[in-house]
Design a protein around this motif. Structure first.
Motif, mmCIF file in Angstrom:
data_model
loop_
_atom_site.group_PDB
_atom_site.id
_atom_site.type_symbol
_atom_site.label_atom_id
_atom_site.label_comp_id
_atom_site.label_asym_id
_atom_site.label_seq_id
_atom_site.Cartn_x
_atom_site.Cartn_y
_atom_site.Cartn_z
ATOM 1 N N GLN A 25 0.831 -1.384 0.038
ATOM 2 C CA GLN A 25 0.107 0.005 -0.026
ATOM 3 C C GLN A 25 0.793 1.302 0.067
ATOM 4 O OE1 GLN A 25 -2.885 -0.432 3.273
ATOM 5 N NE2 GLN A 25 -4.052 -1.694 2.261
ATOM 6 N N GLU A 26 1.828 1.313 0.809
ATOM 7 C CA GLU A 26 3.019 2.373 0.944
ATOM 8 C C GLU A 26 3.339 2.785 -0.614
ATOM 9 O OE1 GLU A 26 6.703 4.125 3.162
ATOM 10 O OE2 GLU A 26 5.753 2.393 3.977
ATOM 11 N N PHE A 27 4.118 1.524 -0.998
ATOM 12 C CA PHE A 27 4.766 1.694 -2.307
ATOM 13 C C PHE A 27 3.738 2.179 -3.538
ATOM 14 C CE2 PHE A 27 6.224 -0.211 -6.252
ATOM 15 C CZ PHE A 27 7.398 0.579 -6.396
ATOM 16 N N SER A 28 2.553 1.419 -3.260
ATOM 17 C CA SER A 28 1.622 1.956 -4.221
ATOM 18 C C SER A 28 1.361 3.405 -4.323
ATOM 19 C CB SER A 28 0.385 1.063 -4.316
ATOM 20 O OG SER A 28 -0.500 1.547 -5.337
ATOM 21 N N LYS A 29 0.936 4.039 -2.995
ATOM 22 C CA LYS A 29 0.658 5.363 -2.916
ATOM 23 C C LYS A 29 1.934 6.336 -3.417
ATOM 24 C CE LYS A 29 1.110 7.741 0.990
ATOM 25 N NZ LYS A 29 1.088 7.991 2.186
ATOM 26 N N ASN A 30 3.065 5.850 -3.022
ATOM 27 C CA ASN A 30 4.236 6.441 -3.430
ATOM 28 C C ASN A 30 4.645 6.622 -4.831
ATOM 29 O OD1 ASN A 30 4.678 6.941 -0.526
ATOM 30 N ND2 ASN A 30 6.273 5.290 -0.407
ATOM 31 N N VAL A 31 4.553 5.595 -5.523
ATOM 32 C CA VAL A 31 4.613 5.547 -6.894
ATOM 33 C C VAL A 31 3.726 6.506 -7.820
ATOM 34 C CG1 VAL A 31 6.188 3.634 -7.088
ATOM 35 C CG2 VAL A 31 3.831 3.101 -7.391
ATOM 36 N N SER B 249 2.202 8.950 -6.689
ATOM 37 C CA SER B 249 2.572 10.357 -6.505
ATOM 38 C C SER B 249 3.598 10.620 -7.732
ATOM 39 C CB SER B 249 3.118 10.737 -5.145
ATOM 40 O OG SER B 249 4.435 10.095 -4.913
ATOM 41 N N LEU B 250 4.214 9.616 -8.252
ATOM 42 C CA LEU B 250 5.237 9.954 -9.444
ATOM 43 C C LEU B 250 4.846 9.579 -10.678
ATOM 44 C CD1 LEU B 250 8.267 7.788 -7.626
ATOM 45 C CD2 LEU B 250 8.051 10.449 -7.668
ATOM 46 N N GLY B 251 3.641 9.320 -10.743
ATOM 47 C CA GLY B 251 2.897 9.174 -11.928
ATOM 48 C C GLY B 251 2.731 7.607 -12.463
ATOM 49 N N PHE B 252 3.029 6.804 -11.741
ATOM 50 C CA PHE B 252 3.090 5.299 -12.177
ATOM 51 C C PHE B 252 1.658 4.731 -11.413
ATOM 52 C CE2 PHE B 252 7.618 6.315 -11.776
ATOM 53 C CZ PHE B 252 7.695 6.397 -13.167
ATOM 54 N N GLU B 253 1.587 3.380 -11.537
ATOM 55 C CA GLU B 253 0.545 2.881 -11.215
ATOM 56 C C GLU B 253 0.910 1.406 -10.858
ATOM 57 O OE1 GLU B 253 -4.240 1.198 -12.190
ATOM 58 O OE2 GLU B 253 -3.083 2.885 -13.222
ATOM 59 N N LEU B 254 0.669 0.879 -9.607
ATOM 60 C CA LEU B 254 1.003 -0.467 -9.280
ATOM 61 C C LEU B 254 -0.103 -1.538 -9.890
ATOM 62 C CD1 LEU B 254 2.843 -2.375 -7.830
ATOM 63 C CD2 LEU B 254 1.524 -2.150 -5.728
ATOM 64 N N LEU B 255 0.019 -2.407 -10.765
ATOM 65 C CA LEU B 255 -1.117 -3.114 -11.378
ATOM 66 C C LEU B 255 -1.115 -4.359 -10.518
ATOM 67 C CD1 LEU B 255 0.193 -2.668 -15.027
ATOM 68 C CD2 LEU B 255 -1.718 -1.483 -13.800
ATOM 69 N N GLU B 256 -2.430 -4.776 -10.194
ATOM 70 C CA GLU B 256 -2.744 -5.932 -9.533
ATOM 71 C C GLU B 256 -3.443 -7.061 -10.289
ATOM 72 O OE1 GLU B 256 -3.902 -4.932 -5.521
ATOM 73 O OE2 GLU B 256 -2.850 -2.829 -5.783
ATOM 74 N N ASP B 257 -4.191 -6.706 -11.184
ATOM 75 C CA ASP B 257 -5.180 -7.772 -11.732
ATOM 76 C C ASP B 257 -4.279 -8.057 -13.200
ATOM 77 O OD1 ASP B 257 -6.687 -6.570 -14.509
ATOM 78 O OD2 ASP B 257 -6.100 -5.017 -12.922
ATOM 79 N N GLU B 258 -4.414 -9.614 -13.324
ATOM 80 C CA GLU B 258 -3.607 -10.130 -14.426
ATOM 81 C C GLU B 258 -3.709 -9.554 -15.711
ATOM 82 O OE1 GLU B 258 -1.382 -12.437 -13.927
ATOM 83 O OE2 GLU B 258 -1.751 -12.094 -11.795
ATOM 84 N N VAL B 259 -4.726 -9.061 -16.162
ATOM 85 C CA VAL B 259 -5.287 -8.525 -17.585
ATOM 86 C C VAL B 259 -4.496 -7.283 -17.610
ATOM 87 C CG1 VAL B 259 -6.950 -7.560 -18.913
ATOM 88 C CG2 VAL B 259 -7.443 -9.696 -17.689
ATOM 89 N N SER B 260 -4.677 -6.393 -16.879
ATOM 90 C CA SER B 260 -3.704 -5.108 -16.633
ATOM 91 C C SER B 260 -2.093 -5.406 -16.663
ATOM 92 C CB SER B 260 -3.950 -4.403 -15.529
ATOM 93 O OG SER B 260 -5.404 -3.860 -15.321
ATOM 94 N N LYS B 261 -1.677 -6.532 -15.905
ATOM 95 C CA LYS B 261 -0.180 -6.940 -15.934
ATOM 96 C C LYS B 261 0.144 -7.370 -17.280
ATOM 97 C CE LYS B 261 -0.256 -8.322 -11.393
ATOM 98 N NZ LYS B 261 -0.045 -9.605 -10.254
ATOM 99 N N THR B 262 -0.731 -8.030 -18.010
ATOM 100 C CA THR B 262 -0.498 -8.475 -19.348
ATOM 101 C C THR B 262 -0.256 -7.611 -20.386
ATOM 102 O OG1 THR B 262 -1.277 -10.718 -18.925
ATOM 103 C CG2 THR B 262 -1.055 -10.189 -21.105
ATOM 104 N N ILE B 263 -1.315 -6.629 -20.255
ATOM 105 C CA ILE B 263 -1.313 -5.340 -21.368
ATOM 106 C C ILE B 263 0.088 -4.517 -20.946
ATOM 107 C CG2 ILE B 263 -2.414 -3.286 -21.721
ATOM 108 C CD1 ILE B 263 -4.168 -5.876 -22.859
ATOM 109 N N ALA B 264 0.133 -4.292 -19.914
ATOM 110 C CA ALA B 264 1.360 -3.553 -19.513
ATOM 111 C C ALA B 264 2.606 -4.302 -20.000
ATOM 112 C CB ALA B 264 1.523 -3.258 -17.980
#
Length: 186
Positions: free
Chosen positions: A48-54, A56-71
Motif C-alpha cells: 500500500q505504501e509503495f503503491s501510494k508513493n509511486v 505520486s510519481l505518475g505510476f500505477e501498481l498493477l494488481e489484476d492479471e489482465v492489466s499486467k499482461t497489457i502492460a
C-alpha cells in the motif's frame, strides 16, 4: 516477488522506481520497464505504501492479471522499438509470444478488447514516434531510418508516417527543426 507498474517507459522511470524502493529499503533483484523483481514477499502495508508513493510519481501498481499482461505487451514493444540498438528484424507475434510465454492470438484478442486498438497498430504508433525522434535528431537519413526500423523501403515508411501523423516525414522534419530552433532561442 514480482510487481508490475504501469507508465514506466524509460530509464528515468526505472531510476525513479528504484529510488523509491531503496528509500523504503525493499530488497531489489532487478528492475526493467514495467516490472520489478524483489527478493521477498511484501506485506500488505508495504504494498500500500509503495503503491501510494509511486502513484505520486505518475505510476500505477498493477494488481489484476489482465492489466499486467497489457502492460507487459506495451513495455515489450516500447523496449523493442525505442531501446534496442539493433535493427528491428523480428516477427512481432513471435517476439511477444516468446517474451510473455503466451499464445499470440490470445494476447492480441486481450489487447484489442482492453485498449481498443490492435497490437499491430500500437507497434506502428511506437515506430512512428521513433521515426519522429530520429528525424528531429537529424543524425540518420530517411533511408537509414527505414532500414533501422525494418521498413521494406522509404516509400513504405513515408506512407505509414503520413497515414498516422498527416504529414510527410520531410515536412515534419522541417516543422520540427523550426520548432526546436524557436525553443532554443528563448
Amino acid at each position: 516477488m514480482k510487481l508490475y507498474i504501469k507508465n514506466m517507459v524509460c530509464g528515468r522511470c526505472e531510476m525513479a522506481v528504484k529510488l523509491e524502493l531503496e528509500r523504503m529499503k525493499l530488497p531489489i533483484i532487478s528492475i526493467k520497464l514495467g516490472e520489478v523483481n524483489l527478493s521477498r514477499e511484501l506485506t500488505d502495508e508495504e504494498i500500500q505504501e509503495f503503491s501510494k508513493n509511486v502513484e505520486s510519481l505518475g505510476f500505477e501498481l498493477l494488481e489484476d492479471e489482465v492489466s499486467k499482461t497489457i502492460a507487459q505487451i506495451k513495455n515489450g514493444i516500447i523496449d523493442l522499438v525505442h531501446y534496442r540498438n539493433e535493427k528491428i528484424k523480428i516477427n512481432l507475434s513471435s517476439y511477444l509470444s516468446k517474451d510473455l510465454r503466451q499464445d499470440y492470438s490470445a494476447l492480441s484478442k486481450l489487447f484489442s478488447e482492453r485498449e481498443g486498438i490492435t497490437i499491430e497498430h500500437y507497434f506502428i504508433a511506437q515506430k512512428i514516434e521513433k521515426v519522429k525522434e530520429l528525424l528531429v535528431y537529424d543524425e540518420l537519413s530517411l533511408s537509414e531510418i527505414a532500414i533501422q526500423l525494418n521498413y521494406s523501403n522509404v516509400a513504405h515508411l513515408s506512407n505509414q508516417f503520413k497515414k498516422v501523423t498527416g504529414f510527410t516525414p520531410t515536412y515534419f522534419k522541417k516543422v520540427g527543426e523550426n520548432t526546436r530552433k524557436q525553443i532554443d532561442s528563448l
